[in-house]
Design a protein around this motif. Structure first.
Motif, PDB file in Angstrom:
ATOM      1  N   VAL A  22       0.570  -1.365   0.182  1.00  0.00           N
ATOM      2  CA  VAL A  22      -0.168  -0.324   0.104  1.00  0.00           C
ATOM      3  C   VAL A  22       0.366   1.320   0.109  1.00  0.00           C
ATOM      4  O   VAL A  22       0.854   2.343  -1.043  1.00  0.00           O
ATOM      5  CB  VAL A  22      -0.697   0.000   1.407  1.00  0.00           C
ATOM      6  N   ASP A  52      -2.612  -4.678  -3.474  1.00  0.00           N
ATOM      7  CA  ASP A  52      -3.894  -4.404  -3.138  1.00  0.00           C
ATOM      8  C   ASP A  52      -4.716  -3.659  -4.049  1.00  0.00           C
ATOM      9  O   ASP A  52      -4.101  -2.712  -4.750  1.00  0.00           O
ATOM     10  CB  ASP A  52      -4.032  -2.932  -2.799  1.00  0.00           C
ATOM     11  N   ASP A 114      -2.034   3.130   8.202  1.00  0.00           N
ATOM     12  CA  ASP A 114      -2.123   1.436   7.346  1.00  0.00           C
ATOM     13  C   ASP A 114      -3.848   2.057   7.243  1.00  0.00           C
ATOM     14  O   ASP A 114      -4.795   1.461   7.558  1.00  0.00           O
ATOM     15  CB  ASP A 114      -1.902   0.606   8.032  1.00  0.00           C
ATOM     16  N   THR A 116      -5.539   0.120   5.503  1.00  0.00           N
ATOM     17  CA  THR A 116      -6.112  -1.428   5.536  1.00  0.00           C
ATOM     18  C   THR A 116      -6.754  -1.733   6.668  1.00  0.00           C
ATOM     19  O   THR A 116      -7.802  -3.005   6.840  1.00  0.00           O
ATOM     20  CB  THR A 116      -5.195  -2.365   5.424  1.00  0.00           C
ATOM     21  N   TYR A 129      -7.325   5.157   1.861  1.00  0.00           N
ATOM     22  CA  TYR A 129      -6.834   4.939   1.210  1.00  0.00           C
ATOM     23  C   TYR A 129      -6.371   6.780   0.618  1.00  0.00           C
ATOM     24  O   TYR A 129      -5.123   6.723   0.386  1.00  0.00           O
ATOM     25  CB  TYR A 129      -6.643   4.251  -0.122  1.00  0.00           C
TER      26      TYR A 129
END
Length: 154
Positions: A22, A52, A114, A116, A129
């Motif tokens: 990422v 991803d 992060d 995720t 994101y």
């Protein structure tokens, strides 16, 4: 003045995170677009990871793509000498410090969230994101293009 700033830029930069899934591939693509083409930019992870699809989506919004690139580890890199290693996660920072203990390589830690860990709807996940993408763009710009603004909001 611009020539002076370019003269102080590193010749090669490695963005390093946990799995090169990422944050580091996002940083690599953004830096490749934002920085002079004379700077070699790469990314890697401490461990292997899987691509991803949310990264592909937020990069596409910027007109960028990973293409056929897949996550890679430091062992996968063809060249292991860099002027600067930028770490984006604690695990990566510890690995970089260990790796560079006997090398003259500058290491900078840019802690990034992060995405995720984000939950909720697809749009809420995309927002997490996008936040990382925008933080990376800002940090790359401050560090390499406008160093006088580096400490403005750090």
């Amino acid at each position: 003045m611009a020539g002076l700033a370019l003269a102080t830029l590193p010749r090669s930069i490695l963005f390093l995170c946990g799995m090169n899934v990422v944050r580091s591939p996002m940083a690599e693509q953004l830096a490749r677009r934002m920085l002079p083409t004379t700077i070699f930019v790469a990314s890697a992870g401490v461990r292997a990871g899987e691509r991803d699809p949310f990264v592909d989506a937020v990069l596409a919004e910027e007109g960028l793509t990973l293409g056929e690139r897949h996550p890679r580890t430091m062992d996968d890199l063809e060249d292991d000498y860099f002027d600067l290693i930028v770490t984006l996660a604690p695990e990566a920072h510890h690995a970089a410090l260990e790796l560079t203990r006997s090398l003259a390589v500058e290491v900078e830690y840019w802690p990034m969230p992060d995405p995720t860990d984000a939950g909720g709807t697809r749009e809420q996940i995309m927002a997490a994101y996008r936040d990382v993408r925008e933080r990376l763009k800002l940090r790359i710009g401050r560090r390499f293009l406008h160093p006088e603004a580096k400490n403005a909001t750090d």
